[in-house]
Design a protein around this motif. Structure first.
Motif, mmCIF file in Angstrom:
data_model
loop_
_atom_site.group_PDB
_atom_site.id
_atom_site.type_symbol
_atom_site.label_atom_id
_atom_site.label_comp_id
_atom_site.label_asym_id
_atom_site.label_seq_id
_atom_site.Cartn_x
_atom_site.Cartn_y
_atom_site.Cartn_z
ATOM 1 N N ASN A 56 19.551 -150.465 31.202
ATOM 2 C CA ASN A 56 20.048 -149.107 30.992
ATOM 3 C C ASN A 56 19.775 -148.643 29.567
ATOM 4 N N ARG A 57 19.901 -149.562 28.618
ATOM 5 C CA ARG A 57 19.577 -149.204 27.228
ATOM 6 C C ARG A 57 18.105 -148.827 27.096
ATOM 7 N N MET A 58 17.245 -149.550 27.788
ATOM 8 C CA MET A 58 15.818 -149.261 27.717
ATOM 9 C C MET A 58 15.488 -147.899 28.341
ATOM 10 N N LEU A 59 16.256 -147.492 29.341
ATOM 11 C CA LEU A 59 16.017 -146.185 29.951
ATOM 12 C C LEU A 59 16.277 -145.047 28.970
ATOM 13 N N THR A 60 17.061 -145.321 27.945
ATOM 14 C CA THR A 60 17.272 -144.299 26.911
ATOM 15 C C THR A 60 15.951 -143.933 26.250
ATOM 16 N N TYR A 61 15.056 -144.899 26.107
ATOM 17 C CA TYR A 61 13.750 -144.614 25.517
ATOM 18 C C TYR A 61 12.898 -143.756 26.461
ATOM 19 N N VAL A 62 13.047 -143.986 27.765
ATOM 20 C CA VAL A 62 12.349 -143.134 28.725
ATOM 21 C C VAL A 62 12.881 -141.703 28.635
ATOM 22 N N LEU A 63 14.196 -141.575 28.513
ATOM 23 C CA LEU A 63 14.790 -140.247 28.337
ATOM 24 C C LEU A 63 14.276 -139.586 27.067
ATOM 25 N N CYS A 64 14.196 -140.356 25.979
ATOM 26 C CA CYS A 64 13.674 -139.810 24.714
ATOM 27 C C CYS A 64 12.228 -139.356 24.879
ATOM 28 N N ALA A 65 11.435 -140.120 25.626
ATOM 29 C CA ALA A 65 10.039 -139.743 25.860
ATOM 30 C C ALA A 65 9.962 -138.435 26.637
ATOM 31 N N ALA A 66 10.827 -138.277 27.649
ATOM 32 C CA ALA A 66 10.827 -137.046 28.442
ATOM 33 C C ALA A 66 11.231 -135.855 27.590
ATOM 34 N N VAL A 67 12.265 -136.034 26.770
ATOM 35 C CA VAL A 67 12.696 -134.954 25.874
ATOM 36 C C VAL A 67 11.609 -134.658 24.849
ATOM 37 N N GLY A 68 10.963 -135.709 24.339
ATOM 38 C CA GLY A 68 9.883 -135.501 23.371
ATOM 39 C C GLY A 68 8.733 -134.723 23.969
ATOM 40 N N TRP A 69 8.385 -135.031 25.216
ATOM 41 C CA TRP A 69 7.328 -134.286 25.886
ATOM 42 C C TRP A 69 7.718 -132.825 26.039
ATOM 43 N N ALA A 70 8.968 -132.575 26.373
ATOM 44 C CA ALA A 70 9.430 -131.191 26.510
ATOM 45 C C ALA A 70 9.339 -130.453 25.180
ATOM 46 N N ILE A 71 9.691 -131.132 24.093
ATOM 47 C CA ILE A 71 9.611 -130.508 22.766
ATOM 48 C C ILE A 71 8.163 -130.187 22.409
ATOM 49 N N ILE A 72 7.269 -131.148 22.619
ATOM 50 C CA ILE A 72 5.855 -130.940 22.279
ATOM 51 C C ILE A 72 5.253 -129.820 23.119
ATOM 52 N N ALA A 73 5.554 -129.814 24.426
ATOM 53 C CA ALA A 73 5.012 -128.771 25.293
ATOM 54 C C ALA A 73 5.532 -127.401 24.900
ATOM 55 N N ALA A 74 6.838 -127.314 24.611
ATOM 56 C CA ALA A 74 7.410 -126.028 24.205
ATOM 57 C C ALA A 74 6.841 -125.567 22.866
ATOM 58 N N ARG A 75 6.663 -126.509 21.943
ATOM 59 C CA ARG A 75 6.139 -126.168 20.611
ATOM 60 C C ARG A 75 4.687 -125.713 20.670
ATOM 61 N N SER A 76 3.947 -126.213 21.670
ATOM 62 C CA SER A 76 2.517 -125.908 21.754
ATOM 63 C C SER A 76 2.215 -124.685 22.606
ATOM 64 N N GLU A 77 3.207 -124.175 23.343
ATOM 65 C CA GLU A 77 2.966 -123.023 24.208
ATOM 66 C C GLU A 77 2.577 -121.805 23.384
ATOM 67 N N LYS A 78 1.690 -121.005 23.941
ATOM 68 C CA LYS A 78 1.253 -119.764 23.288
ATOM 69 C C LYS A 78 1.585 -118.579 24.199
ATOM 70 N N PRO A 79 2.223 -117.532 23.657
ATOM 71 C CA PRO A 79 2.738 -117.418 22.295
ATOM 72 C C PRO A 79 3.914 -118.358 22.048
ATOM 73 N N TYR A 80 4.118 -118.663 20.789
ATOM 74 C CA TYR A 80 5.161 -119.593 20.381
ATOM 75 C C TYR A 80 6.534 -119.034 20.721
ATOM 76 N N ARG A 81 7.379 -119.862 21.342
ATOM 77 C CA ARG A 81 8.731 -119.455 21.725
ATOM 78 C C ARG A 81 9.733 -120.369 21.017
ATOM 79 N N ARG A 82 10.270 -119.881 19.918
ATOM 80 C CA ARG A 82 11.187 -120.691 19.108
ATOM 81 C C ARG A 82 12.417 -121.114 19.895
ATOM 82 N N SER A 83 12.898 -120.245 20.800
ATOM 83 C CA SER A 83 14.104 -120.564 21.560
ATOM 84 C C SER A 83 13.913 -121.817 22.413
ATOM 85 N N LEU A 84 12.743 -121.978 23.008
ATOM 86 C CA LEU A 84 12.474 -123.163 23.818
ATOM 87 C C LEU A 84 12.457 -124.433 22.960
#
Length: 335
Positions: free
Chosen positions: A91-119
């Motif tokens: 279960n502790r290791m799944l926290t890293y999977v959760l972090c990876a999913a959240v990180g992907w969401a951050i990167i995708a939102a940050r890279s979207e054009k036009p840039y959407r700061r709210s996301l």
């Protein structure tokens, strides 16, 4: 195959200074990619709740007796710790999977054009909630599964689900000013529904904290409350939520509301019925672990359904971006 571009010293410096801006300058994800990234983060926020429940229900809460290591001498679980150690460490290791999913969401939102700061901000909000809950999870272990810290751990997970749900919804709409689809009276009724749902979830943690599933086979402190009395209060709150949902559906039909609020209210009603059936069956069958786990899954799904009703009360049209997104030289704090 095309020629791989050379990475200059300036590129390397930019990547180190702000990797998110560096990626955003070179990648523009499809809107559906951003939506899927946000959905992945939402799914993982529910999965981590269910697996955390599995840790408790199998008596593996102290399978790793300390934190941040699994034992004083080992970072990971050892064979001598048996299945409980493997479940808790997994279960502790799944926290890293959760972090990876959240990180992907951050990167995708940050890279979207036009840039959407709210996301991007919603993605970072998830990251900090995950970090806070990881620390709180460690405290839960260090204090021997104190029921109040366990309850706080679950409530913070519910907050994560809420932020992830909002981000997923925002990826599927524009950045224009929110336009209400229903009148103020209907909006107030929905807010009552949200408040009742929050209270339902909070009392549910008290049911867990005073009930028989302490999370470990040894003697673990429980909340000094009568479990059956708290369970009955939880059931009353559940019926209040069901009644408010039923009333909302009739009101929406009466005012000829748009399709979206009606559909989301119907979805909530179906999820509530399924959750109610599981709740009553588990109560009258002495809380079998499988049904308790399904009830925890249902809690997350009910909370998502409630939030989707709230978010369906308005629409946000697309708007043209007036300003370009931040450059590759922007600082990390601007993300």
């Amino acid at each position: 195959m095309g020629r791989v571009p050379n990475v200059t010293r300036a590129d390397a410096v930019a990547a180190v200074r702000n990797p998110l801006a560096f990626i955003a300058a070179r990648w523009t994800p499809d809107p559906r990619t951003v939506q899927r990234a946000a959905l992945a983060a939402l799914v993982m926020s529910v999965v981590i709740v269910v697996t955390g429940g599995a840790v408790r229900l199998t008596g593996s809460g102290l399978g790793c007796p300390t934190w941040p290591k699994c034992t004083d001498d080992s970072l990971t679980a050892t064979g001598a710790m048996g299945v409980h150690g493997a479940i808790e460490f997994g279960n502790r290791m799944l926290t890293y999977v959760l972090c990876a999913a959240v990180g992907w969401a951050i990167i995708a939102a940050r890279s979207e054009k036009p840039y959407r700061r709210s996301l991007t901000r919603l993605g970072w909000a998830q990251f900090w909630v995950v970090m806070g809950n990881a620390v709180l999870g460690g405290i839960v272990v260090l204090v021997g599964l104190n029921p109040y810290t366990v309850a706080a751990h679950f409530l913070l997970s519910s907050a994560l689900i809420a932020v992830a749900t909002v981000m997923w919804q925002r990826t599927r709409e524009g950045d224009g000013a929110a336009k209400p689809l229903v009148g103020k009276a209907v909006q107030q009724l929905v807010w009552f529904l949200v408040a009742a749902s929050v209270l339902l979830i909070a009392v549910g943690t008290v049911v867990t904290g005073s009930g028989p599933h302490a999370g470990d086979s040894s003697e673990v402190e429980r909340m000094p409350l009568n479990w059956e009395t708290v369970s009955k209060l939880h059931a009353v709150l559940a019926w209040i939520v069901v009644t408010l949902t039923f009333a909302l559906w009739f009101v929406l039909k009466a005012v000829d509301a748009p399709r979206a609020p009606l559909d989301r209210t119907r979805d909530l009603f179906v999820v509530l019925l399924a959750q109610g059936v599981i709740g009553y069956v588990q109560y009258f069958t002495n809380l079998p672990e499988v049904l308790v786990g399904l009830h925890m899954l249902g809690s997350g799904l009910v909370w998502i359904a409630v939030l989707r009703v709230l978010l369906a009360l308005r629409e946000r049209p697309d708007v043209a971006a007036d300003l370009p997104g931040p450059s590759a030289e922007a600082t990390l704090t601007s993300a």
